[in-house]
Design an enzyme around this catalytic site. Structure first.
Site, PDB file in Angstrom:
ATOM      1  CB  CYS A  78      36.165 112.430-120.300  1.00 40.50           C
ATOM      2  SG  CYS A  78      34.830 113.090-119.324  1.00 40.50           S
TER       3      CYS A  78
ATOM      4  NE  ARG B 144      40.927 108.254-119.921  1.00 41.56           N
ATOM      5  CZ  ARG B 144      42.029 108.966-119.756  1.00 41.56           C
ATOM      6  NH1 ARG B 144      43.192 108.379-119.873  1.00 41.56           N
ATOM      7  NH2 ARG B 144      41.985 110.239-119.489  1.00 41.56           N
TER       8      ARG B 144
ATOM      9  CD1 TRP C 270      33.609 108.483-114.475  1.00 36.75           C
ATOM     10  CD2 TRP C 270      33.895 110.581-113.761  1.00 36.75           C
ATOM     11  NE1 TRP C 270      33.653 108.458-113.102  1.00 36.75           N
ATOM     12  CE2 TRP C 270      33.826 109.734-112.641  1.00 36.75           C
ATOM     13  CE3 TRP C 270      34.072 111.943-113.551  1.00 36.75           C
ATOM     14  CZ2 TRP C 270      33.943 110.192-111.332  1.00 36.75           C
ATOM     15  CZ3 TRP C 270      34.180 112.406-112.246  1.00 36.75           C
ATOM     16  CH2 TRP C 270      34.116 111.532-111.159  1.00 36.75           C
TER      17      TRP C 270
ATOM     18  CG  ASN D 233      39.616 114.260-120.249  1.00 34.66           C
ATOM     19  OD1 ASN D 233      38.990 114.372-119.193  1.00 34.66           O
ATOM     20  ND2 ASN D 233      40.717 113.537-120.360  1.00 34.66           N
ATOM     21  N   GLY D 234      37.810 117.057-119.073  1.00 34.92           N
ATOM     22  CA  GLY D 234      38.161 118.107-118.114  1.00 34.92           C
ATOM     23  C   GLY D 234      36.929 118.901-117.705  1.00 34.92           C
TER      24      GLY D 234
ATOM     25  CD  GLU E 104      45.526  99.821-101.740  1.00 38.26           C
ATOM     26  OE1 GLU E 104      45.244 100.994-101.475  1.00 38.26           O
ATOM     27  OE2 GLU E 104      45.421  99.344-102.882  1.00 38.26           O
TER      28      GLU E 104
ATOM     29  CE  LYS F  69      42.503  98.315-104.886  1.00 37.93           C
ATOM     30  NZ  LYS F  69      43.645  99.207-104.755  1.00 37.93           N
TER      31      LYS F  69
ATOM     32  CD  GLU G 227      39.628 101.500-105.410  1.00 38.77           C
ATOM     33  OE1 GLU G 227      40.063 102.500-105.961  1.00 38.77           O
ATOM     34  OE2 GLU G 227      40.328 100.467-105.247  1.00 38.77           O
TER      35      GLU G 227
ATOM     36  CG  HIS H 132      41.049 105.063 -78.976  1.00 37.44           C
ATOM     37  ND1 HIS H 132      40.954 105.589 -77.705  1.00 37.44           N
ATOM     38  CD2 HIS H 132      42.246 104.446 -79.045  1.00 37.44           C
ATOM     39  CE1 HIS H 132      42.074 105.319 -77.041  1.00 37.44           C
ATOM     40  NE2 HIS H 132      42.870 104.614 -77.833  1.00 37.44           N
TER      41      HIS H 132
ATOM     42  CE  LYS I  41      44.717 102.091-113.446  1.00 42.45           C
ATOM     43  NZ  LYS I  41      44.828 101.385-112.144  1.00 42.45           N
TER      44      LYS I  41
HETATM   45  C1  G6P Z   1      42.058 106.783-108.932  1.00 39.53           C
HETATM   46  C2  G6P Z   1      42.316 105.309-109.186  1.00 39.53           C
HETATM   47  C3  G6P Z   1      43.151 104.728-108.052  1.00 39.53           C
HETATM   48  C4  G6P Z   1      44.437 105.520-107.888  1.00 39.53           C
HETATM   49  C5  G6P Z   1      44.162 107.016-107.714  1.00 39.53           C
HETATM   50  C6  G6P Z   1      45.435 107.831-107.827  1.00 39.53           C
HETATM   51  O1  G6P Z   1      41.250 106.926-107.813  1.00 39.53           O
HETATM   52  O2  G6P Z   1      41.097 104.608-109.298  1.00 39.53           O
HETATM   53  O3  G6P Z   1      43.460 103.383-108.344  1.00 39.53           O
HETATM   54  O4  G6P Z   1      45.123 105.041-106.779  1.00 39.53           O
HETATM   55  O5  G6P Z   1      43.293 107.479-108.744  1.00 39.53           O
HETATM   56  O6  G6P Z   1      45.914 107.710-109.130  1.00 39.53           O
HETATM   57  P1  G6P Z   1      47.437 107.829-109.543  1.00 39.53           P
HETATM   58  O7  G6P Z   1      47.443 107.573-111.030  1.00 39.53           O
HETATM   59  O8  G6P Z   1      47.845 109.231-109.213  1.00 39.53           O
HETATM   60  O9  G6P Z   1      48.186 106.813-108.783  1.00 39.53           O
END
Ligand code: G6P
Length: 612
Positions: free
Chosen positions: A2, A27, A74, A98-99, A485, A489, A492, A508, A607
């Site tokens: 949010c 965000r 959100w 927010n929260g 990673e 990606k 996501e 395995h 984000k």
């Molecule tokens: C969310 C974002 C990711 C990020 C993660 C941790 O999931 O979409 O891109 O890696 O949070 O966020 P931070 O700000 O703690 O790196």
């Protein structure tokens, strides 16, 4: 997650609020709304979906006002519907939040018993009704808010306006970030300073427990009913470095910004092929005493931590553990003295990482243990930076795309700088080795630039992924976290199911998945594991799998039937994970674009994850 924007001004702030919401879109959200106070009335519009839908509604109704609050939601409690979108109203009061209010059900039951009727399924609506109820015994909005805040359990940031207080915006910070934008004859709030850059570059960063009354002319911050001072900080970020420029997406822009971002990050620490004397100078005494390192992080930042573990142990013989913050904070970890606790976070506000940090500090204090805390972070003004003993900034500039790219590679560069510093202080790394690694670090931006030359080739290969449902990523050593990673990606932003594996684990389990339809991405730098990796590739091919190999140009791995090779410039195996991040980022990006997904704001993701 949010996003909040609010303001009190002389002029109409409708457009400022909408523009602010647009700047918070990164965000992640699923609905948006705005409420303005005009002539003792609350004028509200809310829409499901993008801020553009809200903007259209606002343009059509032409609501205007010089006091207002706005929000991107959100969904946590209740589906993304118009009724659940913020702001929530209780007759004369409007609230954005927010929260999460954890005890909202109890509060709701009490309020319903008092006759309040709820129009949403959110936890937020209780706040509006509680304030409305408190105003029955006082006409003072600030007092009413201060009275109800102790009843709220959880993490929250709030923005509140009232029809009878046309020059008053109340804000609360308790567990979710909130910043004040200081204007001339007007003042604003937001969950992220980026939203307010078009109107000001002067900010006050609120602390937990702050309750604020903003008017056009004044900013009053209260802690436990006492008026206190918080410094105003001037930010030199400009509106332009947070915009897309000529790029189609923020993510692509951010991928291409990596050479520059890494250059910036290492420049703060290096002087030629040595560490600058003033680099982490204040941490020297603490570093001398540490016996081990514990890294805590989430998401992509956690993957950076995984790579650092290899580096800490291999380069300076310092034991290093890495753990996902949401696990660490709930499993009663044993806190050990003389440990360096490192939070890695792009935002510095991730709820689980922050909670894990605070919990660690509390436990260490309770046992009188001597620990050192440190943040590697991209936001200088974040909570984590403020709450740790030391910090090292990644100078990546604002990262807007939800999928982290330049924040990740600059985290890796920063972690290597930290290791060099600790190695130097503890005398576990010889000067010549420091010089060798720093020389390689300086070379990285150029190698990334060369690697980016493969963009067109990766785009061509991406076409072969667009119909796929699943994908495997394999790597060994520090390429194992890059495999994780890469898979993260891809899932996501393209919504393809992807798994990252240590290539040695192939037999395995994951080998059972390999068939004609399963693309397997291999990360193959020139290192001691290359021959073993080649055997893994054979095993995949023998089962009909199709290989996509990002390989060192001298690896000897060649294109052949169902084996597509992209050559990556030669780089030392030590720093190879930084460089091999680039092709996996480009692959995910192009596959997502070809599949037509929302690359910068993928569905359901945020984000900055400021709630659990
Ligand atoms: C969310 C974002 C990711 C990020 C993660 C941790 O999931 O979409 O891109 O890696 O949070 O966020 P931070 O700000 O703690 O790196």
């Amino acid at each position: 997650m949010c996003g909040i924007v609010g303001g009190v001004a002389e002029r109409s702030i409708t457009n400022i609020l909408i523009e602010g919401l647009k700047r918070l879109e990164y965000r992640g959200y699923d609905s948006a709304g705005v409420a303005l106070v005009d002539q003792c009335q609350i004028l509200r519009e809310r829409r499901v979906g993008k801020v553009a839908n809200l903007e259209q509604a606002v343009n059509e109704s032409n609501i205007q006002g010089s006091l207002g609050i706005a929000h991107t939601r959100w969904a946590t409690h209740g589906k993304p519907t118009e009724n659940n979108a913020h702001p929530h109203i209780s007759d004369t009061v409007a609230v954005v939040h927010n929260g999460i209010i954890e005890n909202y059900q109890e509060l709701k039951d009490d309020l319903e018993a008092l006759g309040y009727v709820f129009t949403s399924q959110t936890d937020t609506e209780v706040v509006a009704h509680l304030i409305h109820d408190a105003l029955k015994s006082t006409p003072d909005l600030l007092k009413a808010v201060t009275q109800i805040v102790p009843q709220l359990k959880g993490a929250y940031a709030l923005g509140i306006v009232h029809t009878d207080h046309p020059n008053e915006l109340i804000a609360v910070r308790e567990g979710s970030p909130l910043v004040i934008g200081v204007g001339i004859g007007e003042n604003f709030i937001s969950s992220d300073q980026l939203a307010l850059l078009p109107v000001t570059n002067r900010f006050i960063y609120l602390e937990e427990g702050d309750i604020v009354r903003l008017t056009r002319e004044s900013i009053e911050i209260f802690v436990d009913d006492q008026l206190i001072d918080r410094p105003v900080k001037e930010l030199d970020a400009t509106v332009s470095n947070a915009s897309k420029g000529e790029y189609k997406h923020y993510m692509l822009k951010e991928i291409y910004e990596q050479p520059e971002a890494i250059q910036q990050t290492i420049s703060q620490a290096l002087n030629g092929n040595a560490l600058r004397d003033d680099f982490l100078q204040h941490a020297e005494v603490d570093f001398k005493n540490i016996q081990q390192v514990q890294i805590i992080a989430c998401g992509t930042s956690y993957h950076a931590g995984m790579i650092a573990k290899y580096w800490f142990e291999q380069l300076i013989d310092l034991p290093c553990q890495v753990e996902i913050a949401s696990e660490f904070r709930y499993r009663s970890p044993v806190i050990v003295g003389n440990t360096l606790y490192v939070c890695i976070s792009q935002s510095g506000e991730t709820a689980d990482t922050l909670a894990a940090l605070r919990d660690t500090q509390k436990r260490a204090k309770a046992k009188s243990l001597n620990i050192t805390t440190m943040t590697i972070c991209n936001v200088a003004t974040s909570s984590m930076v403020r709450e740790t003993n030391h910090h090292l900034l990644t100078l990546a500039g604002p990262e807007i795309g939800v999928a982290s790219t330049k924040a990740f590679t600059t985290q890796l560069a920063a972690l290597m700088l930290l290791i060099l510093k600790i190695g130097q202080i503890k005398q576990t790394m010889p000067v010549e080795k420091i010089a060798e690694i720093t020389a390689e670090l300086w070379h990285i931006p150029k190698v990334i630039l060369d690697t980016l030359q493969n963009d067109k080739e990766i785009l061509r290969l991406s076409d072969l992924f667009k119909e796929k449902q699943h994908c495997l990523f394999l790597g060994r050593g520090t390429q194992f976290p890059i495999a994780l990673e890469g898979a993260l990606k891809l899932k996501e932003i393209s919504y393809i199911h992807a798994e990252g594996y240590a290539a040695g684990e192939l037999k395995h389990g994951p080998l059972a998945l390999v068939d004609h339809d399963m693309p397997v991405v291999i990360l193959a730098p020139q290192d001691d594991m290359l021959d073993k990796l080649k055997s893994n590739m054979e095993e995949v091919q023998a089962r009909g799998g199709e290989l996509f190999v990002f390989a060192d140009e001298n690896s000897g791995i060649k294109n052949k039937d169902r084996q597509h090779v992209v050559n990556v410039p030669t780089i030392s195996s030590l720093l190879a994970p930084i460089v091999y991040s680039i092709p996996v980022q480009l692959l995910s990006y192009h596959v997502a674009v070809l599949r037509g997904t929302d690359v910068d704001q993928p569905r359901n993701l945020a984000k900055s994850v400021t709630v659990e």
